[in-house]
Design an enzyme around this catalytic site. Structure first.
Site, PDB file in Angstrom:
ATOM      1  N   GLY A   1       5.604   1.491  -6.172  1.00 28.74           N
ATOM      2  CA  GLY A   1       6.327   1.146  -5.482  1.00 28.74           C
ATOM      3  C   GLY A   1       5.939   2.890  -3.982  1.00 28.74           C
ATOM      4  O   GLY A   1       4.160   2.820  -4.266  1.00 28.74           O
ATOM      5  N   SER A   2       6.633   3.870  -4.563  1.00 28.91           N
ATOM      6  CA  SER A   2       6.884   4.203  -2.715  1.00 28.91           C
ATOM      7  C   SER A   2       5.638   5.246  -3.583  1.00 28.91           C
ATOM      8  O   SER A   2       5.002   6.146  -1.856  1.00 28.91           O
ATOM      9  CB  SER A   2       8.512   5.214  -2.516  1.00 28.91           C
ATOM     10  OG  SER A   2       8.914   3.868  -2.866  1.00 28.91           O
ATOM     11  N   MET A   3       5.404   5.863  -4.640  1.00 28.62           N
ATOM     12  CA  MET A   3       4.509   6.702  -4.451  1.00 28.62           C
ATOM     13  C   MET A   3       3.125   6.501  -3.499  1.00 28.62           C
ATOM     14  O   MET A   3       2.096   7.395  -3.048  1.00 28.62           O
ATOM     15  CB  MET A   3       3.805   6.796  -5.779  1.00 28.62           C
ATOM     16  CG  MET A   3       4.956   7.387  -6.839  1.00 28.62           C
ATOM     17  SD  MET A   3       4.250   8.170  -8.320  1.00 28.62           S
ATOM     18  CE  MET A   3       4.437   6.894  -9.514  1.00 28.62           C
TER      19      MET A   3
ATOM     20  N   LYS B   1       3.216   5.926  -0.789  1.00 32.11           N
ATOM     21  CA  LYS B   1       3.090   6.596   0.890  1.00 32.11           C
ATOM     22  C   LYS B   1       2.480   8.096   0.993  1.00 32.11           C
ATOM     23  O   LYS B   1       1.961   8.346   2.004  1.00 32.11           O
ATOM     24  CB  LYS B   1       4.815   6.453   0.758  1.00 32.11           C
ATOM     25  CG  LYS B   1       5.566   5.486   1.223  1.00 32.11           C
ATOM     26  CD  LYS B   1       7.178   5.507   1.064  1.00 32.11           C
ATOM     27  CE  LYS B   1       7.905   4.058   1.590  1.00 32.11           C
ATOM     28  NZ  LYS B   1       8.827   4.196   0.741  1.00 32.11           N
TER      29      LYS B   1
END
Lengths: 568, 151
Positions: A279-281, A283
């Site tokens: 997921g957002s890691m 980003k």
């Protein structure tokens, strides 16, 4: 003298008798010559044995002896951690057997044995000793002391069988990395497997693991799992300068002495074999790609007012802001819409190349053979670019992710995870392969710090250590599409952010919200506090000096002018 | 004739003497070899004992065991970051020199606990006081080894 006398006689004697005497003399001379030759041979041999071999051959016999003793003593070598703490060793274990036919006094022997091994029952032992078999195991794996006491019983019917056994004094603490062996001492997993030959030749290994950090990390991942009744968890501590893995935990774990009986789920190595959509890691990587390829200023804005339609997907924000966001705002509020737009701006090919350069899309290289293959969208279209920007559709191992983050925060030098401690100082192990520029690396450090000082990762902050990091909450794939209830919550942090030295990653599989987290099971509530506890423990274990700002602004302060705090 | 007997006697005595000497030498060599074997065996045993003790030492010093023992018997908790030093500029109110020179950098000697905004409670580590496996002795570990590793 006898000869001379004979000769004197021979002068006087002549004729037939003189011939006989001559013959006798000849024989005597011959016999004494043979004897003299024999004695000379013996004398020569004596000199050879005593003088020549005694002095000159000294080294040869010594080395011969050494060789014979080392052949006998060649046992599978030890594995130690970076401080020399024993992780695996080989002990010669004695197992006690009995030949009941040779036992003269079964009652007395049974009494003696029960006294030495209180856990044996007298009746059982007596029954065994009175049977008419020839071989019975009484007890396996005796300590040398127990062996000595058994010998003192003086029973001819008791004997020992010696076997080399692999012992892991730390138990399950580093089971997934060290691995385990089978009963014939052949490595089946981890370092034991990949260095099977090497260890078998009696050459010891030193790992990069620090067992104290390993314990602290395991304790905190365990705590996060039990607090949020999670299914599984994993954690990594890495030296960002050279990729040395200081600790790696995969839970649930197993006792390496009984690996054969362990649950396959416990044996599964979540660090290097398990691939997860984190997921957002991701980003971190898409933002770094934007800064690296376009050199965009921090004030660049992305419209996150409306959910983004991409093919059959709709990209939503978890922490919805519903406004136009700058780069720092996208990062600290973890906006999926903003990141997807960033990914589009970077472009499919450039983003894919950037991920590949960080080592996220190909199987990683590490010294153990349990390596998972990352899951990469195929074919990789524009929609994949958008989802991959916020970590959906791309699955990697925790080791890979942590080393990619290390690559970005250490100033841009490529980091490969390492488990074997190499000789030489730290600078020699430093890679000189640059992936991102120093400017991008510095901006990313500021952004990561901003997430912890003001964004979704506030719970990861430890005063004085200037932790920076990124949360990642991903939904697991269920029967139909993503399942909102089954999450993987993770946090990757690095500290101190001014000049990072350590990266810490914690991942919790299927956490469930509790009262303290107000029902939330997202990364900021589950994984971020765990990372904070790990960092705090590391501080006291390694004695890392805290930094004081003394009024000097935080590294993230310069970004705050791009962030509007009106809604908080 | 008498002289001849004396000579024979000398030869026999010499032969007997050298024979006895040889026997004695070979016996002492054998004894020395036995002693050597015995010593080598005992060295091997000692080596093995040392290995066992090393393993036991490592097992008894497991971090989780030490942590739970410390929780039980010591009134100490892990230090948190706000208890640690360090500003080279600040002096302790009452600095004193250590009796034994420290290998630490000089400024640490003059350190003072720094006061930063209080940590969120979650950042302070509280050790579990009694992990279940802490009392596992080394013999229990050896008992576990029974079945060896994998299949």
């Amino acid at each position: 003298m006898i000869l001379r006398r004979l000769r004197i006689h021979s002068i006087k004697i002549a004729g037939e008798r003189s011939f006989a005497i001559d013959q006798a003399r000849g024989r005597l001379v011959l016999i004494s010559a043979v004897f003299m030759l024999c004695y000379m041979v013996i004398a020569a041999r004596v000199i050879d044995l005593t003088v020549i071999q005694g002095y000159l051959g000294h080294e040869r016999t010594a080395s011969l002896q050494e060789a014979s003793s080392s052949v006998a003593a060649i046992a599978r070598a030890d594995i130690t951690d970076r401080n020399g703490v024993l992780l695996a060793t080989t002990l010669k274990m004695a197992s006690l057997y009995a030949d009941p036919n040779l036992i003269t006094d079964p009652e007395g022997t049974a009494k003696g044995l029960v006294k030495i091994f209180p856990e044996l029952s007298y009746g059982d032992v007596l029954q065994k000793l009175q049977s008419d078999k020839h071989f019975l195991w009484v007890r396996r794996n005796l300590t040398p002391h127990e062996q000595y006491v058994v010998l003192e019983l003086g029973q001819p019917g008791l004997g020992f069988e010696h076997e080399d056994r692999r012992i892991y004094p730390q138990g399950e603490l580093s089971a997934h990395l060290v691995g385990y062996t089978n009963i014939d001492n052949h490595g089946l997993a981890g370092i034991e497997r990949s260095f099977d030959r090497f260890l078998g030749d009696g050459k010891p290994l030193t790992l990069t693991i620090d067992i104290r950090l390993q314990h602290a990390l395991r304790r905190e991942v365990q705590k996060a799992m039990s607090d949020f009744t999670a299914k599984a968890g994993a954690g990594v501590i890495m030296d960002v300068t050279n990729g040395e893995v200081l600790a790696g935990v995969s839970l649930p774990d197993f006792d390496p002495h009984k690996a054969g009986a362990a649950d396959p789920d416990a044996i599964f190595n979540r660090l290097s074999l398990g691939v997860y959509e984190l997921g957002s890691m991701f980003k971190i990587f898409s933002t770094a790609a934007l800064l690296e390829t376009h050199g965009s200023p921090m004030s660049t804005t992305f419209d996150a007012r409306e959910p983004l339609k991409a093919g059959r997907f709709t990209i939503n924000d978890y922490h919805a802001q519903k406004r136009i966001l700058t780069i720092p705002e996208v990062f600290m509020h973890s906006s999926n819409i903003g990141s997807a737009l960033m990914g589009l701006e970077v472009g499919t090919k450039a983003l894919k190349n950037f991920y590949t350069d960080l080592g996220l899309l190909t199987p990683m290289e590490i010294e153990i053979s349990e390596i998972g293959k990352p899951m990469v969208p195929d074919p990789w279209g524009e929609v994949s670019t958008m989802t991959a920007s916020y970590g959906h559709g791309v699955a990697t191992t925790p080791f890979q992710l942590t080393s990619a983050v290390s690559t970005i925060v250490n100033g841009g030098f490529f980091v490969k995870p390492k488990l074997i401690l190499s000789a030489g100082n730290d600078n020699q192990n430093k890679s000189d392969l640059r992936v991102v520029s120093p400017q991008t690396a510095e901006s990313m450090r500021k952004l990561l710090r901003l997430v912890v000082s003001d964004g979704t990762g506030k719970n990861a902050d430890v005063p004085g250590y200037s932790v920076g990091g990124k949360t990642g909450t991903a939904e697991k794939i269920g029967v139909k599409g993503y399942d909102r209830k089954r999450l993987i919550s993770s946090f990757v942090g690095a500290f101190p952010m001014e000049n990072p030295r350590y990266a810490v990653m914690v991942m919790v599989d299927e956490p469930k919200g509790n009262k303290k987290s107000f029902g939330y099971a997202t990364a900021g509530w589950v994984a971020a506090p765990a990372v904070a506890r790990v960092v705090s423990s590391m501080g006291s274990i390694l004695g890392i000096p805290v930094r004081t700002h003394n009024g000097a602004p935080e590294i993230s302060a310069s970004l705050k002018k791009y962030v509007s705090f009106e809604d908080e | 004739m008498k002289r001849m007997w004396r000579k024979y006697l000398t030869v026999f005595v010499l032969a007997g003497l050298s024979g006895g000497l040889l026997l004695q030498t070979s016996q002492s060599v054998q004894q020395a070899e036995d002693e050597l074997r015995r010593l080598e065996k005992s060295v091997d045993n000692e080596r093995e004992t040392i290995r066992v003790l090393h393993a036991e030492w490592a097992h008894l010093n497991r971090p989780d065991r030490l942590e739970s023992l410390a929780g039980q018997y010591l009134e100490l908790v892990p230090s948190s970051s706000d208890q640690m030093l360090v500003d080279p500029a600040v002096q302790l109110p009452d600095p004193f020199k250590p009796a034994i020179p420290s290998v630490k950098p000089a400024y640490l000697m003059n350190a003072q606990p720094v006061s930063i905004g209080s940590a969120s409670p979650s950042s302070v580590v509280k050790p579990k006081t009694k992990p279940s496996k802490s009392d596992e002795s080394f013999n229990d570990l050896l008992d576990n080894v029974q079945s060896g590793g994998g299949e």
